[in-house]
Design an enzyme around this catalytic site. Structure first.
Site, short mmCIF file in Angstrom:
data_model
loop_
_atom_site.label_atom_id
_atom_site.label_comp_id
_atom_site.label_asym_id
_atom_site.label_seq_id
_atom_site.Cartn_x
_atom_site.Cartn_y
_atom_site.Cartn_z
N CYS A 55 -19.85 8.94 -20.84
CA CYS A 55 -20.75 7.83 -21.18
C CYS A 55 -20.41 7.14 -22.50
O CYS A 55 -20.72 5.96 -22.68
CB CYS A 55 -22.20 8.32 -21.17
SG CYS A 55 -22.42 9.93 -21.93
N GLY A 112 -28.30 11.56 -22.73
CA GLY A 112 -26.91 11.93 -22.48
C GLY A 112 -26.71 13.43 -22.36
O GLY A 112 -25.69 13.90 -21.85
N HIS A 115 -26.08 4.53 -25.97
CA HIS A 115 -25.15 5.07 -26.96
C HIS A 115 -24.59 3.91 -27.81
O HIS A 115 -24.08 2.92 -27.28
CB HIS A 115 -23.96 5.75 -26.28
CG HIS A 115 -24.30 7.04 -25.57
ND1 HIS A 115 -25.52 7.66 -25.65
CD2 HIS A 115 -23.53 7.84 -24.76
CE1 HIS A 115 -25.50 8.78 -24.93
NE2 HIS A 115 -24.31 8.90 -24.38
N THR A 165 -26.93 6.16 -19.05
CA THR A 165 -27.11 6.64 -17.67
C THR A 165 -26.90 5.53 -16.64
O THR A 165 -26.87 5.80 -15.45
CB THR A 165 -28.50 7.30 -17.44
OG1 THR A 165 -29.52 6.33 -17.66
CG2 THR A 165 -28.70 8.51 -18.32
N1 LIG Z 1 -26.76 11.99 -18.90
C1 LIG Z 1 -25.75 11.15 -19.09
O1 LIG Z 1 -25.87 10.13 -19.81
C2 LIG Z 1 -24.41 11.38 -18.42
C3 LIG Z 1 -23.47 10.36 -18.49
C4 LIG Z 1 -22.23 10.52 -17.87
C5 LIG Z 1 -21.96 11.70 -17.21
N2 LIG Z 1 -22.89 12.70 -17.17
C6 LIG Z 1 -22.53 13.92 -16.41
O2 LIG Z 1 -23.28 13.92 -15.20
C7 LIG Z 1 -23.63 15.26 -14.84
C8 LIG Z 1 -25.15 15.38 -14.72
O3 LIG Z 1 -25.73 15.10 -15.98
P1 LIG Z 1 -27.30 14.98 -16.16
O4 LIG Z 1 -27.48 14.46 -17.54
O5 LIG Z 1 -27.93 14.26 -15.03
O6 LIG Z 1 -27.74 16.54 -16.12
P2 LIG Z 1 -29.16 17.20 -15.75
O7 LIG Z 1 -30.29 16.29 -16.09
O8 LIG Z 1 -29.14 18.55 -16.37
O9 LIG Z 1 -29.10 17.37 -14.14
C9 LIG Z 1 -28.23 18.29 -13.53
C10 LIG Z 1 -28.35 18.21 -12.01
O10 LIG Z 1 -27.42 19.15 -11.44
C11 LIG Z 1 -28.14 20.14 -10.67
N3 LIG Z 1 -27.59 21.48 -10.92
C12 LIG Z 1 -27.77 22.24 -12.02
N4 LIG Z 1 -27.12 23.42 -11.88
C13 LIG Z 1 -26.56 23.40 -10.65
C14 LIG Z 1 -25.80 24.35 -9.90
N5 LIG Z 1 -25.47 25.54 -10.41
N6 LIG Z 1 -25.39 24.00 -8.67
C15 LIG Z 1 -25.71 22.78 -8.15
N7 LIG Z 1 -26.44 21.85 -8.81
C16 LIG Z 1 -26.85 22.16 -10.04
C17 LIG Z 1 -29.58 20.06 -11.16
O11 LIG Z 1 -30.43 20.51 -10.10
P3 LIG Z 1 -31.82 21.26 -10.40
O12 LIG Z 1 -32.78 20.23 -10.92
O13 LIG Z 1 -32.19 21.78 -9.05
O14 LIG Z 1 -31.51 22.34 -11.39
C18 LIG Z 1 -29.73 18.58 -11.46
O15 LIG Z 1 -29.99 17.86 -10.30
C19 LIG Z 1 -23.02 16.16 -15.92
O16 LIG Z 1 -21.75 16.62 -15.50
C20 LIG Z 1 -22.89 15.23 -17.10
O17 LIG Z 1 -21.91 15.63 -18.02
C21 LIG Z 1 -24.11 12.56 -17.73
#
Ligand SMILES: NC(=O)c1ccc[n+]([C@@H]2O[C@H](COP(=O)([O-])OP(=O)(O)OC[C@H]3O[C@@H](n4cnc5c(N)ncnc54)[C@H](OP(=O)(O)O)[C@@H]3O)[C@@H](O)[C@H]2O)c1
Length: 350
Positions: A150, A181, A243, A329
């Site tokens: 991001c 993030g 960001h 996001t």
């Molecule tokens: N947030 C940002 O700005 C951003 C930007 C670019 C990229 N990313 C990337 O996108 C990904 C998700 O980020 P996020 O911020 O959305 O994280 P998040 O809010 O922690 O959400 C994680 C998601 O993955 C699921 N999950 C967790 N553990 C798992 C497992 N062991 N097996 C299968 N699913 C699992 C969770 O399901 P449950 O709810 O059921 O636990 C939830 O749906 C990450 O790799 C992150 O680095 C994030």
């Protein structure tokens, strides 16, 4: 045209953005919400802590969350999936889906693999052709296309026209990254209230490497990385979304600040020419007020799909300074993946 899509990690911060953006998407119909064992079997509105200011779409709220499994995609006949799962579990999970169908991933896991395209459609749409090599090499029916970190995306979009017109010798950047993030469970309130944290694990490496792949040249099947250094310092700040980055660029050619304003403001890429549904009219919005961009006011400009750039100034010969802001996001995650999928559809990869 209507393609059936699923979201892996549908309950998380990025997953929720996918749901919001897909609710009004003209080409993609959301058919499957998948997450971990914690959520599987629950109604979506019980499993997810909805953090967006928009309402959860009613049909989504009442849908059941499925355990992430490629069998769900096969049963529902999904055409593609978007992935927003933790990188620690992505290699096996995304790989198992890619054996069957296309995966558009936000996760870092596959981004730097040599046969995996890391795409920003305004910059390197030609790198999508790596999908053929990937399919052949891995024996997959589907494929994985990734979008960058991001903070990378807010940096690399303004760097692209500067790189093309002025050339770049070196980039220094300090990021001020929003709380969203870090994911929903991300940073404890007691750690960040009245504070900032000058460390985000693994982030500086991504910001220093990913732009060089994106700005790189495709030679045969491989990307030859752009040949300059980036030095990053990444900070977590008490902002909900958006960001902000302070950027310092040593250019090859000298310039006037007004030239750079024109170069950035006039930049368009393939999504604009193809009129892809999620493409903003211009990927960069140049701001003239001396105290902008600011996350509170500017992160939602053009539905969160642009990079706002301000404070463009020349420090001395060949040294450019500016501040940029992007919605982490949307343009930094779910919106970026959607744009990649739209490009792949237009290029008849799906
Ligand atoms: N947030 C940002 O700005 C951003 C930007 C670019 C990229 N990313 C990337 O996108 C990904 C998700 O980020 P996020 O911020 O959305 O994280 P998040 O809010 O922690 O959400 C994680 C998601 O993955 C699921 N999950 C967790 N553990 C798992 C497992 N062991 N097996 C299968 N699913 C699992 C969770 O399901 P449950 O709810 O059921 O636990 C939830 O749906 C990450 O790799 C992150 O680095 C994030």
């Amino acid at each position: 045209m209507e393609l059936k899509v699923g979201v892996l990690g549908a309950t998380g911060m990025v997953g929720q953005r996918f749901i919001e953006l897909l609710a009004k998407h003209p080409w993609f119909k959301l058919e499957a919400l998948m997450a971990s064992e914690r959520s599987a079997g629950k109604r979506y509105d019980e499993a997810a802590s909805w953090y967006l200011t928009s309402e959860i779409p009613q049909d989504v709220a009442e849908s059941q969350v499925e355990l992430i499994d490629v069998g769900v995609a096969e049963k529902l006949g999904l055409d593609l999936v978007f992935s927003a799962i933790p990188s620690s579990v992505a290699r096996d999970i995304e790989g198992s889906f890619a054996e069957k169908i296309p995966v558009f991933s936000n996760t870092a896991t596959y981004r730097m693999d040599r046969d995996v395209p890391l795409i920003v459609p305004e910059i390197n749409p030609d790198h999508l052709s790596q999908v053929d090599t990937q399919r052949r090499g891995r024996g997959w029916d589907g494929f994985i296309v990734t979008n960058p970190n991001c903070s990378t995306i807010g940096l690399v979009i303004p760097l692209k026209p500067i790189y093309d017109v002025l050339g770049i010798l070196e980039v220094n950047v300090a990021t001020m990254q929003a709380l969203s993030g870090a994911g929903y469970a991300g940073v404890p309130s007691m750690a960040i209230l009245d504070n900032m944290i000058p460390f985000i694990g693994g982030e500086e490496e991504k910001v220093e490497e990913e732009p060089l792949k994106i700005l790189g040249r495709l030679e045969g099947d491989e990307v030859k990385f752009a040949g300059f250094d980036i030095f990053a310092s990444c900070n977590r700040v008490m902002v909900r979304n958006g960001h902000t980055e302070s950027v310092f660029v040593k250019t090859k050619e000298d310039f006037q600040a007004s030239d750079v304003e024109e170069i950035l403001g006039g930049f368009i890429g393939e999504p604009q020419k193809l009129k892809l549904p999620s493409a903003p009219e211009n990927p960069i919005v140049v701001m003239e007020d001396r105290d902008r961009p600011q996350p509170l006011f500017d992160r939602d400009t053009c539905a969160g799909m642009v990079v706002s750039v301000g404070r463009i100034r020349k420090k001395k010969k060949n040294l450019l300074k500016f501040t940029c802001l992007s919605h982490n996001t949307i343009r930094g995650a779910a919106g970026a993946s959607l744009l990649n999928a739209e490009l792949a559809v237009k290029k008849k990869l799906i």
